[in-house]
Design an enzyme around this catalytic site. Structure first.
Site, PDB file in Angstrom:
ATOM      1  N   ARG A  86       0.845  -1.204   0.000  1.00 10.04           N
ATOM      2  CA  ARG A  86       0.000   0.000   0.000  1.00 10.04           C
ATOM      3  C   ARG A  86       0.874   1.246   0.000  1.00 10.04           C
ATOM      4  O   ARG A  86       0.584   2.223  -0.685  1.00 10.04           O
ATOM      5  CB  ARG A  86      -0.887   0.015   1.247  1.00 10.04           C
ATOM      6  CG  ARG A  86      -1.966  -1.040   1.218  1.00 10.04           C
ATOM      7  CD  ARG A  86      -2.675  -1.132   2.556  1.00 10.04           C
ATOM      8  NE  ARG A  86      -3.668  -2.200   2.500  1.00 10.04           N
ATOM      9  CZ  ARG A  86      -3.940  -3.030   3.490  1.00 10.04           C
ATOM     10  NH1 ARG A  86      -3.323  -2.909   4.650  1.00 10.04           N
ATOM     11  NH2 ARG A  86      -4.849  -3.967   3.336  1.00 10.04           N
ATOM     12  N   PHE A 134     -11.373  -4.352  -5.816  1.00  7.42           N
ATOM     13  CA  PHE A 134     -11.374  -5.253  -4.655  1.00  7.42           C
ATOM     14  C   PHE A 134     -10.834  -4.468  -3.454  1.00  7.42           C
ATOM     15  O   PHE A 134      -9.883  -4.887  -2.794  1.00  7.42           O
ATOM     16  CB  PHE A 134     -10.528  -6.512  -4.920  1.00  7.42           C
ATOM     17  CG  PHE A 134     -10.853  -7.226  -6.205  1.00  7.42           C
ATOM     18  CD1 PHE A 134     -11.910  -8.127  -6.267  1.00  7.42           C
ATOM     19  CD2 PHE A 134     -10.129  -6.973  -7.370  1.00  7.42           C
ATOM     20  CE1 PHE A 134     -12.213  -8.793  -7.455  1.00  7.42           C
ATOM     21  CE2 PHE A 134     -10.435  -7.620  -8.562  1.00  7.42           C
ATOM     22  CZ  PHE A 134     -11.468  -8.535  -8.607  1.00  7.42           C
ATOM     23  N   ASP A 160     -15.912  -2.754  -4.722  1.00 10.40           N
ATOM     24  CA  ASP A 160     -15.932  -4.018  -3.984  1.00 10.40           C
ATOM     25  C   ASP A 160     -17.364  -4.529  -3.975  1.00 10.40           C
ATOM     26  O   ASP A 160     -18.319  -3.748  -3.984  1.00 10.40           O
ATOM     27  CB  ASP A 160     -15.437  -3.839  -2.542  1.00 10.40           C
ATOM     28  CG  ASP A 160     -14.993  -5.161  -1.910  1.00 10.40           C
ATOM     29  OD1 ASP A 160     -13.778  -5.401  -1.807  1.00 10.40           O
ATOM     30  OD2 ASP A 160     -15.880  -5.975  -1.544  1.00 10.40           O
ATOM     31  N   SER A 161     -17.520  -5.854  -3.940  1.00 12.95           N
ATOM     32  CA  SER A 161     -18.874  -6.419  -3.961  1.00 12.95           C
ATOM     33  C   SER A 161     -19.516  -6.431  -2.574  1.00 12.95           C
ATOM     34  O   SER A 161     -20.714  -6.638  -2.454  1.00 12.95           O
ATOM     35  CB  SER A 161     -18.832  -7.840  -4.533  1.00 12.95           C
ATOM     36  OG  SER A 161     -17.911  -8.608  -3.799  1.00 12.95           O
ATOM     37  N   ASP A 175      -6.561  -6.324  -6.565  1.00 15.86           N
ATOM     38  CA  ASP A 175      -6.194  -7.184  -5.433  1.00 15.86           C
ATOM     39  C   ASP A 175      -7.311  -8.199  -5.185  1.00 15.86           C
ATOM     40  O   ASP A 175      -8.001  -8.146  -4.175  1.00 15.86           O
ATOM     41  CB  ASP A 175      -5.955  -6.302  -4.189  1.00 15.86           C
ATOM     42  CG  ASP A 175      -5.428  -7.105  -3.007  1.00 15.86           C
ATOM     43  OD1 ASP A 175      -4.910  -8.216  -3.216  1.00 15.86           O
ATOM     44  OD2 ASP A 175      -5.535  -6.605  -1.866  1.00 15.86           O
ATOM     45  N   CYS A 198      -3.007 -13.679  -4.542  1.00 12.63           N
ATOM     46  CA  CYS A 198      -2.727 -14.272  -3.221  1.00 12.63           C
ATOM     47  C   CYS A 198      -2.928 -15.785  -3.277  1.00 12.63           C
ATOM     48  O   CYS A 198      -3.132 -16.426  -2.250  1.00 12.63           O
ATOM     49  CB  CYS A 198      -3.572 -13.619  -2.138  1.00 12.63           C
ATOM     50  SG  CYS A 198      -5.329 -13.751  -2.416  1.00 12.63           S
TER      51      CYS A 198
HETATM   52  N1  SAH Z   1      -7.291  -4.641  -1.266  1.00 10.06           N
HETATM   53  C1  SAH Z   1      -7.916  -4.947   0.004  1.00 10.06           C
HETATM   54  C2  SAH Z   1      -8.083  -6.425   0.251  1.00 10.06           C
HETATM   55  C3  SAH Z   1      -8.859  -7.161  -0.820  1.00 10.06           C
HETATM   56  S1  SAH Z   1      -9.543  -8.650  -0.293  1.00 10.06           S
HETATM   57  C4  SAH Z   1      -7.138  -4.281   1.116  1.00 10.06           C
HETATM   58  O1  SAH Z   1      -6.106  -3.651   0.853  1.00 10.06           O
HETATM   59  O2  SAH Z   1      -7.558  -4.387   2.267  1.00 10.06           O
HETATM   60  C5  SAH Z   1     -10.584  -9.073  -1.617  1.00 10.06           C
HETATM   61  C6  SAH Z   1     -11.849  -8.259  -1.687  1.00 10.06           C
HETATM   62  O3  SAH Z   1     -12.497  -8.613  -2.902  1.00 10.06           O
HETATM   63  C7  SAH Z   1     -12.890  -8.491  -0.604  1.00 10.06           C
HETATM   64  O4  SAH Z   1     -13.206  -7.281   0.001  1.00 10.06           O
HETATM   65  C8  SAH Z   1     -14.136  -9.049  -1.339  1.00 10.06           C
HETATM   66  O5  SAH Z   1     -15.340  -8.516  -0.818  1.00 10.06           O
HETATM   67  C9  SAH Z   1     -13.896  -8.542  -2.716  1.00 10.06           C
HETATM   68  N2  SAH Z   1     -14.469  -9.321  -3.820  1.00 10.06           N
HETATM   69  C10 SAH Z   1     -14.416 -10.657  -4.026  1.00 10.06           C
HETATM   70  N3  SAH Z   1     -14.935 -10.962  -5.242  1.00 10.06           N
HETATM   71  C11 SAH Z   1     -15.307  -9.786  -5.816  1.00 10.06           C
HETATM   72  C12 SAH Z   1     -15.888  -9.440  -7.078  1.00 10.06           C
HETATM   73  N4  SAH Z   1     -16.145 -10.370  -7.988  1.00 10.06           N
HETATM   74  N5  SAH Z   1     -16.114  -8.141  -7.325  1.00 10.06           N
HETATM   75  C13 SAH Z   1     -15.851  -7.200  -6.395  1.00 10.06           C
HETATM   76  N6  SAH Z   1     -15.283  -7.470  -5.208  1.00 10.06           N
HETATM   77  C14 SAH Z   1     -15.025  -8.740  -4.918  1.00 10.06           C
END
Ligand code: SAH
Length: 395
Positions: free
Chosen positions: A211, A227, A249-250, A299, A339
């Protein structure tokens, strides 16, 4: 102590100190150990190899702990390992900018099945093996001695526990229920964490360094954080002076918490917009609308839970990255992560190369991302390495 006899020809990995013994490598168990008992692993000739946790419910029947026969794996042994792991995080926590990190990372910290995360004065633990489950009274006692936490909450991942035949209750192990919202600090940015309800153990502290690295490029830029969860990259980009940040984010709860985090940090909400949507859909919406960005962060959650899922996952990573590349202004930056432990860096580079070809773009790798020092990779346990990313300049 019960002896477990290893099959002939299976010694090599044990000598290399890999901590797992699969059930198929076991010749015979001399007696009836209970799951979670510590047993002695010996070779076909009866010579000592290692001590380890036994579990006949798991594909990994033995999780090895100690390779020196003269070192007893007793309470003191576990206290020492906990102490060494905690001491290894002193540097992260010492400058006052950060009060959240992973204190114990399972096999990588020589404690198979134990994860401990620190959120300011509260600890969240995951107990993923019956051996560690047995040792929890000692481990909790040692954590209390070393850290004096206000609460210790068990946040064990249900599916992993089922592999070991453990039940799946989230419980308070010490102190009161953690508050609904704990404010933590990472690199000077404040986050509200809901320990009991949040994803994983509440926060993705494995992206701490990344970050900061990405934020250093965001000044005056138009940023898209895909995400976003509760805003790890978004908040750092806003603090780094981004002209605008769009977060996708979803999860409604994640977006709601992200908005709270923006006001908690007194960041300019007029430079931010949040979209609760599927990223794959939303990227296509941007494409249709002709919207472009200077920096895009991808991410996603783990696409490849196992090696067998890698091919399919690679296609999903490729498609996601391809469309993101199409939304970047010329010379724009893509910070893209995986990941999935099954996806190694070389394969990930190949995936990005395919994505670039399909998008009709040229890509320079300007940096590689990895997991931070509180998620160590033990040299004898490469499986502990899971987070990787590429910083790309796209033309
Ligand atoms: N970048 C974030 C961590 C991401 S974790 C950080 O720095 O804290 C992955 C995230 O993807 C989760 O919040 C989950 O809700 C979201 N997610 C999973 N599948 C998704 C999709 N198809 N579209 C949007 N968000 C999604």
């Amino acid at each position: 102590m019960i002896d477990v006899i290893l099959k002939k020809g299976k010694e090599k990995a044990i000598h290399h100190r890999h901590p797992w013994v699969f059930s198929g490598a076991i010749e015979k168990v001399k007696g009836k150990p209970a799951n979670g008992d510590i047993v002695r692993l010996v070779n076909a000739g009866g010579e000592f190899l290692a001590y380890g946790f036994y579990n006949d419910q798991s594909r990994v029947a033995l999780r090895l702990l100690e390779w020196d026969e003269n070192v007893p794996v007793d309470e003191a042994w576990f206290r020492t390992k906990v102490g060494e792991a905690v001491a290894g995080r002193n540097d992260i926590l010492s400058n006052g900018d950060t009060n959240t990190c992973r204190l114990i990372f399972s096999e990588s910290d020589y404690l198979p099945g134990l994860i401990v995360d620190k959120y300011a004065d509260h600890l969240a633990v995951q107990v993923l093996t019956s051996g560690i489950q047995n040792m929890m009274p000692v481990i909790i006692d040692e954590l209390r001695k070393l850290l004096n936490p206000k609460s210790i909450f068990d946040k064990s991942d249900a599916s992993s526990r089922q592999h070991e035949g453990l039940d799946t209750d989230n419980v308070v192990l010490f102190g009161d229920n953690p508050p609904d919202s704990v404010a933590v600090k990472e690199n000077g940015v404040i986050y509200n964490i809901n320990i009991a309800e949040g994803q994983k153990s509440g926060f993705y502290c494995d992206q701490r360094d990344n970050r900061r690295i990405v934020a250093a490029h965001t000044k005056g830029k138009k940023v898209l954080d895909c995400f976003s969860y509760t805003g790890g990259f978004t908040l750092n980009a806003l603090a780094g002076g981004a002209a605008s940040v769009t977060s996708v984010d979803s999860s409604a709860l994640a977006i709601e918490t992200l908005k709270e985090n923006i006001s908690l940090n007194k960041l300019d909400a007029t430079r931010h917009s949040a979209i609760q949507s599927d990223v794959n859909k939303q990227l296509r919406v941007f494409k249709e609308a002709g919207e472009t960005f200077d920096i895009i962060i991808l991410d996603p959650p783990k696409y490849a839970p196992s090696r067998s899922a890698l091919e399919r996952a690679s296609r999903a990573y490729k498609d996601l990255n391809r469309i993101a590349m199409l939304l970047l202004n010329k010379g724009g930056l893509l910070a893209t992560f995986s990941c999935s432990g099954a996806m190694d860096m070389e394969t990930f580079k190949q995936v990005l190369a395919w994505a670039a070809l399909d998008a009709g773009k040229q890509v320079q790798f300007i940096g590689q991302f990895c997991q931070p020092e509180d998620h160590p990779v033990r040299s004898s346990f490469p499986e502990g390495e899971y987070l990787k990313g590429l910083f790309c300049r796209v033309f």
